[in-house]
Design a protein around this motif. Structure first.
Motif, mmCIF file in Angstrom:
data_model
loop_
_atom_site.group_PDB
_atom_site.id
_atom_site.type_symbol
_atom_site.label_atom_id
_atom_site.label_comp_id
_atom_site.label_asym_id
_atom_site.label_seq_id
_atom_site.Cartn_x
_atom_site.Cartn_y
_atom_site.Cartn_z
ATOM 1 N N HIS A 116 0.937 -1.327 0.073
ATOM 2 C CA HIS A 116 -0.081 0.345 -0.454
ATOM 3 C C HIS A 116 1.024 1.087 0.464
ATOM 4 C CE1 HIS A 116 -3.887 2.385 1.265
ATOM 5 N NE2 HIS A 116 -2.822 2.790 1.813
ATOM 6 N N HIS A 120 1.092 4.240 -2.379
ATOM 7 C CA HIS A 120 1.290 6.309 -2.462
ATOM 8 C C HIS A 120 2.538 6.630 -3.367
ATOM 9 C CE1 HIS A 120 -2.189 5.894 -0.191
ATOM 10 N NE2 HIS A 120 -1.962 6.241 1.529
ATOM 11 N N SER A 146 -0.009 9.528 5.548
ATOM 12 C CA SER A 146 -1.306 9.182 5.624
ATOM 13 C C SER A 146 -1.946 8.703 7.297
ATOM 14 C CB SER A 146 -1.178 7.454 5.093
ATOM 15 O OG SER A 146 -0.083 6.752 5.841
ATOM 16 N N ASP A 325 -6.781 7.105 -0.583
ATOM 17 C CA ASP A 325 -7.050 4.813 -0.649
ATOM 18 C C ASP A 325 -7.645 4.769 -1.732
ATOM 19 O OD1 ASP A 325 -5.011 4.806 1.371
ATOM 20 O OD2 ASP A 325 -7.146 3.807 2.765
HETATM 21 ZN ZN ZN Z 1 -2.979 5.055 2.232
#
Ligand code: ZN
Ligand code: KG4
Length: 354
Positions: A116, A120, A146, A325
């Motif tokens: 993840h 980003h 984040s 997201d």
């Molecule tokens: Zn995220």
């Protein structure tokens, strides 16, 4: 090639079909379809993400989103599937993994795992329109901010990077969310504080800028949150017992909310901007990039853009919809892994790094 990506690491269920071409030196991406089902209204009543609820919602949302994006009609054009394997909430991660595994098996297509955080980090590539090669932006300094992470990186290429620093306690987004709770604003706190801050004076209250003068590239935000708590308490002129009793209840109003929000936002952003620009200087960066949910914040983006201009380096930030997201960024991370031949285990890895 076309990649179908699945993202369920936190409170957004997302699917995307992305066309991915080119090499690691100069990859090109085109988002064909991207769908996101946000669970924010559901978690808002609890003041944050509830993992069990997130899992239940992902299970409900995944088949619906799959149909929305095209369902089995995508089988022919899809070359491989990508799924987020971490970091994130374990029960939430598993829902996406099981869904992607079953689909890959049914379609007889390969399945690639992705981080993840890498999603980003690479998200600015989703809108890369520059004629010049992606390779020309390196060396680069990148800030990932984040709800769960605050990391500063120095990159020599898309796949060669070094962590310069990170938060020692709360992540930047977490600090926004906790501050919002103290200010009686809804979850997620970042956009709410930003909205209030736009009408306030950032110099009204002198909140501390933790670690800003330290030589390292780490961050700390929990002290700032405590300062906010003290400020609120003082402004009530109450003792702790009285404060806790009243503040827990309704009808407690923070009169200068806009000034408090603006001052808090400025105090949180100053160290991020200062250290990112300092790192760009020290590591001879040609560019600065920023990503993650907090990068949707206008003050952060504009302050970094200004600093980058001052030190004559390029600045890249995805537009706000790719900051929070989504699955398109996961397709990018999956494509990079395919090119690099990096194989991540297809199982939930809640603490996976970059
Ligand atoms: Zn995220
Ligand atoms: O990247 P993200 O969507 O999820 C994680 O991977 O954590 O980031 C969510 C975080 C939340 O803490 C939220 O308050 C923050 O990003 N955020 C913002 C803004 N929009 C979202 N923080 C500051 N300003 C914003 N406009």
């Amino acid at each position: 090639m076309k990649l179908l990506a699945v993202e369920t690491s936190c409170d957004e269920t997302a699917l995307a079909l992305v066309s991915c071409e080119g090499t690691l030196e100069n990859p090109r991406f085109k988002v064909i379809k991207s769908v996101v089902a946000s669970q924010v209204p559901l978690h808002r009543q609890f003041g944050g993400v509830v993992p069990g609820l997130a899992k239940r919602e992902h299970l409900k949302n995944l088949p619906a989103l799959f149909e929305k994006i095209g369902g089995d009609s995508l089988e022919k054009e899809t070359d491989a599937l990508v799924v987020t394997v971490g970091p994130g909430l374990e029960p939430a991660l598993w829902t996406g993994i099981v869904f992607a595994k079953n689909l890959a098996k049914r379609w007889g297509k390969p399945l690639v795992g992705a981080s993840h955080l890498q999603g980003h980090l690479y998200s600015f590539l989703l809108e890369w329109k520059d004629k010049k090669s992606v390779a020309d932006i390196f060396p680069n300094v990148s800030l990932i901010v984040s709800g769960g992470h605050t990391i500063l990186l120095s990159l020599q290429s898309l796949v060669k990077y070094k962590k310069l620093g990170e938060t020692r306690d709360d992540a930047a987004g977490e600090a926004f969310d906790k501050a919002a709770r103290l200010l009686r604003l809804p979850y997620p706190g970042g956009p709410e504080i930003e909205k209030a801050a736009k009408k306030g004076d950032p110099r009204a209250i002198a909140f501390p800028r933790p670690m800003i003068r330290d030589k390292n590239y780490d961050f700390s935000f929990s002290g700032l949150k405590t300062s906010l708590l003290y400020y609120i308490k003082q402004s009530f002129k109450a003792d702790w017992k009285e404060f806790n009793k009243n503040y827990g209840g309704d009808g407690v109003e923070i009169k200068n909310l806009e000034d408090v929000a603006a001052s808090f936002e400025q105090a949180l952003i100053d160290p991020l901007v200062y250290k990112t620009a300092k790192a760009a200087g020290e590591f001879g960066a040609k560019s600065i990039s920023v990503s993650g949910g907090v990068a949707a914040n206008d003050l952060l983006r504009e302050s970094l853009r200004k600093e980058a201009k001052k030190i004559r380096v390029d600045f890249f930030a995805p537009s706000p919809k790719w900051n929070t997201d989504n699955a398109a960024m996961i397709a990018v991370a999956g494509y990079v892994n395919l090119l690099k031949k990096r194989r991540l285990k297809i199982e939930a890895q809640p603490n996976l790094g970059l």
